[in-house]
Design a protein around this motif. Structure first.
Motif, PDB file in Angstrom:
ATOM      1  N   ILE A   2      63.571  64.531   9.178  1.00 21.17           N
ATOM      2  CA  ILE A   2      62.726  65.132  10.216  1.00 21.17           C
ATOM      3  C   ILE A   2      61.666  64.114  10.631  1.00 21.17           C
ATOM      4  CG2 ILE A   2      60.995  66.932  10.658  1.00 21.17           C
ATOM      5  CD1 ILE A   2      62.639  68.805   8.937  1.00 21.17           C
ATOM      6  N   THR A   3      61.424  64.028  11.926  1.00 25.64           N
ATOM      7  CA  THR A   3      60.423  63.098  12.445  1.00 25.64           C
ATOM      8  C   THR A   3      59.349  63.857  13.211  1.00 25.64           C
ATOM      9  OG1 THR A   3      61.740  62.770  14.443  1.00 25.64           O
ATOM     10  CG2 THR A   3      62.060  61.184  12.659  1.00 25.64           C
ATOM     11  N   GLY A   4      58.203  63.221  13.342  1.00 24.80           N
ATOM     12  CA  GLY A   4      57.126  63.800  14.141  1.00 24.80           C
ATOM     13  C   GLY A   4      56.338  64.886  13.442  1.00 24.80           C
ATOM     14  N   VAL A   5      56.375  64.944  12.113  1.00 23.26           N
ATOM     15  CA  VAL A   5      55.641  65.969  11.372  1.00 23.26           C
ATOM     16  C   VAL A   5      54.158  65.637  11.429  1.00 23.26           C
ATOM     17  CG1 VAL A   5      55.346  67.087   9.125  1.00 23.26           C
ATOM     18  CG2 VAL A   5      57.622  66.364   9.871  1.00 23.26           C
TER      19      VAL A   5
ATOM     20  N   ASP B 103      58.717  71.465  10.959  1.00 25.52           N
ATOM     21  CA  ASP B 103      57.314  71.130  10.752  1.00 25.52           C
ATOM     22  C   ASP B 103      56.524  72.435  10.639  1.00 25.52           C
ATOM     23  OD1 ASP B 103      54.629  70.341  11.009  1.00 25.52           O
ATOM     24  OD2 ASP B 103      55.000  69.053  12.725  1.00 25.52           O
ATOM     25  N   ALA B 104      55.774  72.586   9.570  1.00 26.27           N
ATOM     26  CA  ALA B 104      55.009  73.819   9.355  1.00 26.27           C
ATOM     27  C   ALA B 104      53.940  74.033  10.425  1.00 26.27           C
ATOM     28  CB  ALA B 104      54.357  73.799   7.970  1.00 26.27           C
ATOM     29  N   ASP B 105      53.605  72.992  11.166  1.00 27.08           N
ATOM     30  CA  ASP B 105      52.598  73.091  12.217  1.00 27.08           C
ATOM     31  C   ASP B 105      53.217  73.277  13.608  1.00 27.08           C
ATOM     32  OD1 ASP B 105      49.772  72.986  12.954  1.00 27.08           O
ATOM     33  OD2 ASP B 105      50.275  71.084  13.931  1.00 27.08           O
TER      34      ASP B 105
ATOM     35  N   HIS C 102      66.105  52.799  19.242  1.00 29.34           N
ATOM     36  CA  HIS C 102      65.105  53.853  19.285  1.00 29.34           C
ATOM     37  C   HIS C 102      65.552  54.986  18.384  1.00 29.34           C
ATOM     38  CE1 HIS C 102      62.948  51.981  22.587  1.00 29.34           C
ATOM     39  NE2 HIS C 102      64.127  51.671  23.070  1.00 29.34           N
ATOM     40  N   THR C 103      64.658  55.382  17.506  1.00 25.01           N
ATOM     41  CA  THR C 103      64.981  56.522  16.670  1.00 25.01           C
ATOM     42  C   THR C 103      64.864  57.779  17.501  1.00 25.01           C
ATOM     43  OG1 THR C 103      62.723  56.286  15.866  1.00 25.01           O
ATOM     44  CG2 THR C 103      64.461  55.776  14.323  1.00 25.01           C
ATOM     45  N   GLN C 104      65.791  58.648  17.291  1.00 24.55           N
ATOM     46  CA  GLN C 104      65.784  59.901  18.021  1.00 24.55           C
ATOM     47  C   GLN C 104      64.832  60.865  17.325  1.00 24.55           C
ATOM     48  OE1 GLN C 104      69.483  60.860  19.526  1.00 24.55           O
ATOM     49  NE2 GLN C 104      69.128  63.026  19.692  1.00 24.55           N
ATOM     50  N   ASN C 105      64.014  61.515  18.100  1.00 25.35           N
ATOM     51  CA  ASN C 105      63.096  62.496  17.540  1.00 25.35           C
ATOM     52  C   ASN C 105      63.909  63.673  17.004  1.00 25.35           C
ATOM     53  OD1 ASN C 105      60.720  63.739  16.831  1.00 25.35           O
ATOM     54  ND2 ASN C 105      60.335  64.553  18.856  1.00 25.35           N
ATOM     55  N   GLN C 106      63.728  63.983  15.742  1.00 25.23           N
ATOM     56  CA  GLN C 106      64.450  65.081  15.115  1.00 25.23           C
ATOM     57  C   GLN C 106      63.423  66.023  14.481  1.00 25.23           C
ATOM     58  OE1 GLN C 106      67.778  63.916  12.690  1.00 25.23           O
ATOM     59  NE2 GLN C 106      67.717  65.795  11.538  1.00 25.23           N
ATOM     60  N   PRO C 107      62.895  66.972  15.278  1.00 28.80           N
ATOM     61  CA  PRO C 107      61.831  67.837  14.779  1.00 28.80           C
ATOM     62  C   PRO C 107      62.318  68.937  13.833  1.00 28.80           C
ATOM     63  CG  PRO C 107      62.365  68.413  17.032  1.00 28.80           C
ATOM     64  CD  PRO C 107      63.187  67.206  16.690  1.00 28.80           C
ATOM     65  N   THR C 108      63.620  69.201  13.808  1.00 23.99           N
ATOM     66  CA  THR C 108      64.173  70.207  12.897  1.00 23.99           C
ATOM     67  C   THR C 108      65.481  69.675  12.322  1.00 23.99           C
ATOM     68  OG1 THR C 108      65.523  71.336  14.555  1.00 23.99           O
ATOM     69  CG2 THR C 108      63.253  72.129  14.277  1.00 23.99           C
ATOM     70  N   VAL C 109      65.926  70.299  11.254  1.00 20.32           N
ATOM     71  CA  VAL C 109      67.220  69.974  10.675  1.00 20.32           C
ATOM     72  C   VAL C 109      67.851  71.272  10.184  1.00 20.32           C
ATOM     73  CG1 VAL C 109      66.414  69.495   8.307  1.00 20.32           C
ATOM     74  CG2 VAL C 109      68.407  68.319   9.183  1.00 20.32           C
ATOM     75  N   ASN C 110      69.164  71.326  10.230  1.00 22.22           N
ATOM     76  CA  ASN C 110      69.900  72.482   9.730  1.00 22.22           C
ATOM     77  C   ASN C 110      70.151  72.260   8.240  1.00 22.22           C
ATOM     78  OD1 ASN C 110      71.996  74.230   8.888  1.00 22.22           O
ATOM     79  ND2 ASN C 110      72.781  74.383  10.955  1.00 22.22           N
TER      80      ASN C 110
ATOM     81  N   ARG D  90      55.021  81.417   4.029  1.00 19.58           N
ATOM     82  CA  ARG D  90      56.391  81.670   4.495  1.00 19.58           C
ATOM     83  C   ARG D  90      56.310  81.862   6.007  1.00 19.58           C
ATOM     84  NH1 ARG D  90      55.729  80.478  -0.387  1.00 19.58           N
ATOM     85  NH2 ARG D  90      57.050  81.320  -2.001  1.00 19.58           N
ATOM     86  N   LEU D  91      57.046  81.027   6.748  1.00 18.55           N
ATOM     87  CA  LEU D  91      57.014  81.056   8.207  1.00 18.55           C
ATOM     88  C   LEU D  91      58.405  81.232   8.782  1.00 18.55           C
ATOM     89  CD1 LEU D  91      54.735  77.969   9.037  1.00 18.55           C
ATOM     90  CD2 LEU D  91      54.042  80.337   8.836  1.00 18.55           C
ATOM     91  N   GLN D  92      58.459  81.924   9.911  1.00 16.94           N
ATOM     92  CA  GLN D  92      59.670  81.966  10.730  1.00 16.94           C
ATOM     93  C   GLN D  92      59.591  80.785  11.687  1.00 16.94           C
ATOM     94  OE1 GLN D  92      59.343  85.751  12.717  1.00 16.94           O
ATOM     95  NE2 GLN D  92      61.089  86.564  11.617  1.00 16.94           N
ATOM     96  N   CYS D  93      60.735  80.134  11.902  1.00 17.47           N
ATOM     97  CA  CYS D  93      60.761  79.066  12.906  1.00 17.47           C
ATOM     98  C   CYS D  93      60.549  79.700  14.286  1.00 17.47           C
ATOM     99  CB  CYS D  93      62.077  78.301  12.836  1.00 17.47           C
ATOM    100  SG  CYS D  93      63.532  79.214  13.378  1.00 17.47           S
ATOM    101  N   PRO D  94      60.169  78.910  15.286  1.00 14.61           N
ATOM    102  CA  PRO D  94      59.928  79.480  16.616  1.00 14.61           C
ATOM    103  C   PRO D  94      61.124  80.231  17.206  1.00 14.61           C
ATOM    104  CG  PRO D  94      58.969  77.304  16.472  1.00 14.61           C
ATOM    105  CD  PRO D  94      59.775  77.496  15.214  1.00 14.61           C
TER     106      PRO D  94
END
Length: 114
Positions: free
Chosen positions: A57-60, A79-81, A8-16, A98-102
């Protein structure tokens, strides 16, 4: 008869960004600049697909990722969304806003409003 093993691939919604190898960071920067400046929608989509692939990144949801644009130099690519991301600067003359992450949106003032 052998049995298939499912991984199973691990969901990785962000990356450093700073954890990426230097050559991947360079490629990321080049592709983001191209995506920001292209006038061709198909090229933009292809560049974003490449960016998503090199970062892992996954789940974009809508095939668009961004590096956090917070003044604290946050290294998060996301993910920009993503719900909770805040606009720091509208896209004016370029493709990418230009967005700030949550996380930064929660921790820092809103540059557009404060």
């Amino acid at each position: 008869m052998g049995h298939a093993v499912m991984t199973h691939t691990q969901n990785q919604p962000t990356v450093n960004y700073t954890a990426l190898p230097a050559n991947t960071q360079d490629l990321f920067d080049q592709l983001m600049e191209q995506a920001d400046n292209t006038a061709n929608a198909a090229e933009y989509e292809a560049l974003m697909t490449s960016l998503i692939a090199i970062t892992g990144i996954t789940g974009v949801r809508y095939n668009e990722i961004l590096k956090c644009a917070c003044g604290c130099d946050c290294p998060t690519v996301f993910d920009a969304d993503t719900p909770g991301a805040l606009v720091t600067e509208e896209a004016t003359g370029y493709n990418l806003g230009r967005l700030q992450c949550p996380d930064c949106a929660d921790d820092h003032p809103r540059p557009v409003e404060d």
